[in-house]
Design an enzyme around this catalytic site. Structure first.
Site, short mmCIF file in Angstrom:
data_model
loop_
_atom_site.label_atom_id
_atom_site.label_comp_id
_atom_site.label_asym_id
_atom_site.label_seq_id
_atom_site.Cartn_x
_atom_site.Cartn_y
_atom_site.Cartn_z
NE ARG A 32 -3.37 -2.35 2.91
CZ ARG A 32 -3.03 -3.49 3.52
NH1 ARG A 32 -1.80 -3.63 4.01
NH2 ARG A 32 -3.90 -4.48 3.62
CE LYS A 86 -6.07 -1.12 5.22
NZ LYS A 86 -7.41 -1.43 4.67
CG HIS A 97 -5.32 0.27 -3.30
ND1 HIS A 97 -4.45 0.73 -2.33
CD2 HIS A 97 -6.03 -0.73 -2.72
CE1 HIS A 97 -4.64 0.03 -1.22
NE2 HIS A 97 -5.58 -0.87 -1.43
NE ARG A 156 -3.18 -3.80 -1.24
CZ ARG A 156 -2.53 -4.55 -0.37
NH1 ARG A 156 -1.21 -4.62 -0.41
NH2 ARG A 156 -3.19 -5.25 0.55
CG HIS A 191 -5.73 -9.08 1.53
ND1 HIS A 191 -6.03 -9.43 0.23
CD2 HIS A 191 -5.70 -7.71 1.54
CE1 HIS A 191 -6.15 -8.34 -0.51
NE2 HIS A 191 -5.96 -7.30 0.26
CE1 TYR A 207 -6.49 -7.26 -6.83
CE2 TYR A 207 -6.48 -8.37 -4.70
CZ TYR A 207 -6.37 -7.22 -5.45
OH TYR A 207 -6.12 -6.02 -4.83
#
Length: 300
Positions: A151, A175, A246, A249, A272, A281
């Site tokens: 990110r 995150k 993004h 990414r 994730h 995806y």
């Protein structure tokens, strides 16, 4: 407990999600904004005390957001923010939190991530080659974003000590302050080494800090600065599409899956927490396969 003051409650909640939940500054900002927006709605509805909030108020608020034509993803996020807030108040003050616990989450729209095709990416890299300090820095940013799928917030927080060139591994703080290690290839390694040897010492202008990427004044590069750089690179390449950070990414994940990587590996590389976030995806790769078939098969 009655008469829970709005200001007191939100400050306690913000402290909780910052210190105990380790939410990122951006997530904390969004949660605060969502809750303050709900407070404004309560004041219009003449609800002066959080203990007076009932299911009907929650339903009215969601109806209001639909009338304002807010996206379902936005509504879903706001429900989550306010639900977490009331859950906190239930834990701290034994406040009834059923109003939002019973509320239905609107189903998210299925939006396929936008990504670059390989020929577009080649054009983007080619158009932005250069030997000056700015070009070397920009190429290092582009190579690293595509090589790792990190990110932009993770990119701007990279410090010099986070890079291991002997193993071509990058330490990333994701995150929720979750640490992970992401490999990068020789193109990204070469671009970063050129930047570190020939560009960063000139750009930093004697300012002492440990961040990898710097702006043209020598300070640490911000996420906003990265967005500006990427838009400028798109103009140089004369690619007639908009870019958001993004997108690289998304491209990283899509190209890996198109070339045989398994979903669990891509999940780990992206950082994730749940496989469902990565599964979007697979829709992209299926669409790519279908389009390739339709364009290539004589009787398609």
């Amino acid at each position: 407990m009655n008469n829970i003051q709005f200001d007191q409650a939100i400050e306690q909640f913000v402290t909780y999600i910052q210190l105990e939940k380790n939410f990122s500054p951006l997530t904390v900002r969004d949660y605060r904004a969502d809750i303050l927006e709900f407070f404004a709605f309560l004041q219009v509805e003449a609800v002066a005390d959080l203990a007076q909030v009932e299911y009907i108020h929650a339903r009215l608020y969601v109806t209001k957001m639909y009338e304002e034509k807010k996206a379902r993803t936005t509504i879903s996020r706001k429900i989550s923010s306010i639900r977490s807030f009331f859950k906190f108040l239930n834990k701290e003050y034994d406040l009834d939190d059923t109003a939002f616990q019973a509320l239905y989450h609107p189903k998210k729209e299925v939006r396929l991530p936008h990504f670059f095709y390989e020929e577009e990416l080649t054009k983007l890299f080619k158009a932005n080659e250069g030997a000056d300090s700015k070009s070397l820095r920009n190429m290092a940013i582009l190579e690293l974003l595509y090589a790792t799928g990190i990110r932009v917030s993770e990119l701007t927080s990279i410090e010099l000590k986070d890079i291991d060139f002997s193993l071509n591994i990058l330490r990333v703080m994701g995150k929720g302050r979750k640490e992970r290690y992401v490999p990068f290839g020789h193109f990204a390694a070469e671009a970063m080494q050129h930047y570190l040897e020939e560009s960063r010492p000139k750009l930093i202008k004697g300012i002492q800090h440990s961040e990898l990427f710097v702006n043209m004044r020598g300070g640490a590069l911000t996420a906003r600065g990265v967005r500006f750089i990427l838009n400028d690179m798109m103009k140089q390449a004369e690619l007639h599409t908009s870019i958001h950070p993004h997108m690289l990414r998304h491209t990283f994940a899509t190209h890996l899956l198109n070339n045989g990587a398994d979903l669990r590996t891509v999940q780990e590389l992206l950082g994730h927490s749940s496989l469902s976030s990565t599964q979007v995806y697979t829709h992209v790769t299926k669409e790519h396969l279908r389009n390739t078939y339709m364009n290539a098969h004589p009787r398609a």
